[in-house]
Design a protein around this motif. Structure first.
Motif, PDB file in Angstrom:
ATOM      1  N   VAL A  46      -1.007  -6.476   6.468  1.00  0.00           N
ATOM      2  CA  VAL A  46      -0.477  -5.306   5.765  1.00  0.00           C
ATOM      3  C   VAL A  46      -0.889  -5.316   4.299  1.00  0.00           C
ATOM      4  O   VAL A  46      -0.674  -6.306   3.593  1.00  0.00           O
ATOM      5  CB  VAL A  46       1.068  -5.271   5.839  1.00  0.00           C
ATOM      6  N   ALA A  48       0.530  -4.088   1.308  1.00  0.00           N
ATOM      7  CA  ALA A  48       1.894  -3.680   0.975  1.00  0.00           C
ATOM      8  C   ALA A  48       1.979  -3.297  -0.496  1.00  0.00           C
ATOM      9  O   ALA A  48       1.619  -4.086  -1.372  1.00  0.00           O
ATOM     10  CB  ALA A  48       2.855  -4.824   1.288  1.00  0.00           C
ATOM     11  N   GLY A  74       0.952 -11.051   6.683  1.00  0.00           N
ATOM     12  CA  GLY A  74       0.639 -10.764   8.072  1.00  0.00           C
ATOM     13  C   GLY A  74       0.932 -11.965   8.940  1.00  0.00           C
ATOM     14  O   GLY A  74       1.411 -12.990   8.474  1.00  0.00           O
ATOM     15  N   ALA A  88       4.758  -6.042  11.790  1.00  0.00           N
ATOM     16  CA  ALA A  88       4.394  -5.856  10.380  1.00  0.00           C
ATOM     17  C   ALA A  88       5.645  -5.857   9.499  1.00  0.00           C
ATOM     18  O   ALA A  88       5.687  -6.529   8.461  1.00  0.00           O
ATOM     19  CB  ALA A  88       3.607  -4.558  10.214  1.00  0.00           C
ATOM     20  N   PHE A 103       5.097   3.387   6.503  1.00  0.00           N
ATOM     21  CA  PHE A 103       3.969   2.620   7.048  1.00  0.00           C
ATOM     22  C   PHE A 103       2.919   3.584   7.582  1.00  0.00           C
ATOM     23  O   PHE A 103       3.249   4.592   8.208  1.00  0.00           O
ATOM     24  CB  PHE A 103       4.434   1.711   8.198  1.00  0.00           C
ATOM     25  N   SER A 105      -0.644   3.438   9.852  1.00  0.00           N
ATOM     26  CA  SER A 105      -1.556   2.628  10.653  1.00  0.00           C
ATOM     27  C   SER A 105      -2.965   2.803  10.117  1.00  0.00           C
ATOM     28  O   SER A 105      -3.407   3.927   9.844  1.00  0.00           O
ATOM     29  CB  SER A 105      -1.496   3.055  12.124  1.00  0.00           C
ATOM     30  N   PHE A 123      -2.073  -2.220   8.581  1.00  0.00           N
ATOM     31  CA  PHE A 123      -1.154  -1.206   8.069  1.00  0.00           C
ATOM     32  C   PHE A 123      -1.220  -1.141   6.551  1.00  0.00           C
ATOM     33  O   PHE A 123      -1.505  -2.145   5.888  1.00  0.00           O
ATOM     34  CB  PHE A 123       0.290  -1.536   8.469  1.00  0.00           C
ATOM     35  N   ALA A 125       1.656  -0.263   3.811  1.00  0.00           N
ATOM     36  CA  ALA A 125       3.095  -0.052   3.637  1.00  0.00           C
ATOM     37  C   ALA A 125       3.327   0.358   2.195  1.00  0.00           C
ATOM     38  O   ALA A 125       2.746  -0.232   1.274  1.00  0.00           O
ATOM     39  CB  ALA A 125       3.870  -1.326   3.964  1.00  0.00           C
ATOM     40  N   CYS A 169      -8.551  -4.790   5.980  1.00  0.00           N
ATOM     41  CA  CYS A 169      -7.297  -4.066   5.765  1.00  0.00           C
ATOM     42  C   CYS A 169      -7.213  -3.527   4.336  1.00  0.00           C
ATOM     43  O   CYS A 169      -6.804  -2.383   4.128  1.00  0.00           O
ATOM     44  CB  CYS A 169      -6.112  -4.976   6.069  1.00  0.00           C
TER      45      CYS A 169
END
Length: 188
Positions: A46, A48, A74, A88, A103, A105, A123, A125, A169
């Motif tokens: 993620v 974040a 993660g 997640a 969140f 995807s 993801f 976030a 990511c």
């Protein structure tokens, strides 16, 4: 182009790693023996971003690599996680102590589809707020760092992240952030 599976035998089976030896036949009739396959559970990672627009990074020791690495949160999708999003959320809370409002995807990638069966679900976030202390596993020591989005983008350009799945990511996350900003500027 699909191969036919002729035989499959498990050589090693543990929750974190399973190794099997397959015998396959190609469409041209060539026998491939052995073909080794690693089975792992699916993972999540993620990008974040906190409510005050800071990206959460973590630093932790990675034994196979023999050093402390800079990463994003993660981990493995546990059997108790009904869907990747639940994993997640759980991993973020456990590793960082932050809970998130939204969140997105970013898709799923394979770290090596020639030898491994699993996917990493990615993801973005946003709206994260610190709500509790970390709840780490006994073998985890994780330092949480907060960095500006632009700083993280520069760190990517400077190749400061080694974990390829996390690099993917972060790239997809930065694209999504730009898309969300453009939507806000258009008033959507």
């Amino acid at each position: 182009m699909d191969w036919k599976l002729v035989n499959s035998e498990y050589l090693y089976k543990e929750p974190w790693l399973t190794l099997r030896r397959d015998i396959c036949e190609t469409p041209a009739g060539v026998t491939v023996n052995p073909y080794y396959v690693l089975e792992y559970p699916d993972w999540v990672c993620v990008m974040a971003v906190t409510a005050d627009h800071q990206v959460i990074l973590i630093r932790q020791y990675r034994h196979a690599f023999g050093t402390v690495l800079l990463e994003i949160p993660g981990g493995v999708i546990d059997p108790e996680d009904p869907v990747p999003l639940d994993a997640a959320r759980r991993e973020l809370l456990e590793e960082t102590g932050y809970a998130f409002e939204q969140f997105y995807s970013l898709g799923a990638v394979s770290h090596n589809p020639s030898t491994s069966t699993n996917l990493t679900h990615m993801f973005l976030a946003t709206g994260g707020k610190y709500v509790q202390a970390q709840q780490l596993d006994a073998n985890e020591e994780i330092e949480v760092l907060l960095k500006d989005v632009n700083e993280v983008e520069q760190m990517l350009k400077e190749h400061q992240f080694v974990q390829a799945l996390h690099v993917s990511c972060l790239h997809y996350g930065l694209e999504k952030i730009k898309e969300l900003r453009a939507d806000m500027n258009r008033g959507e």
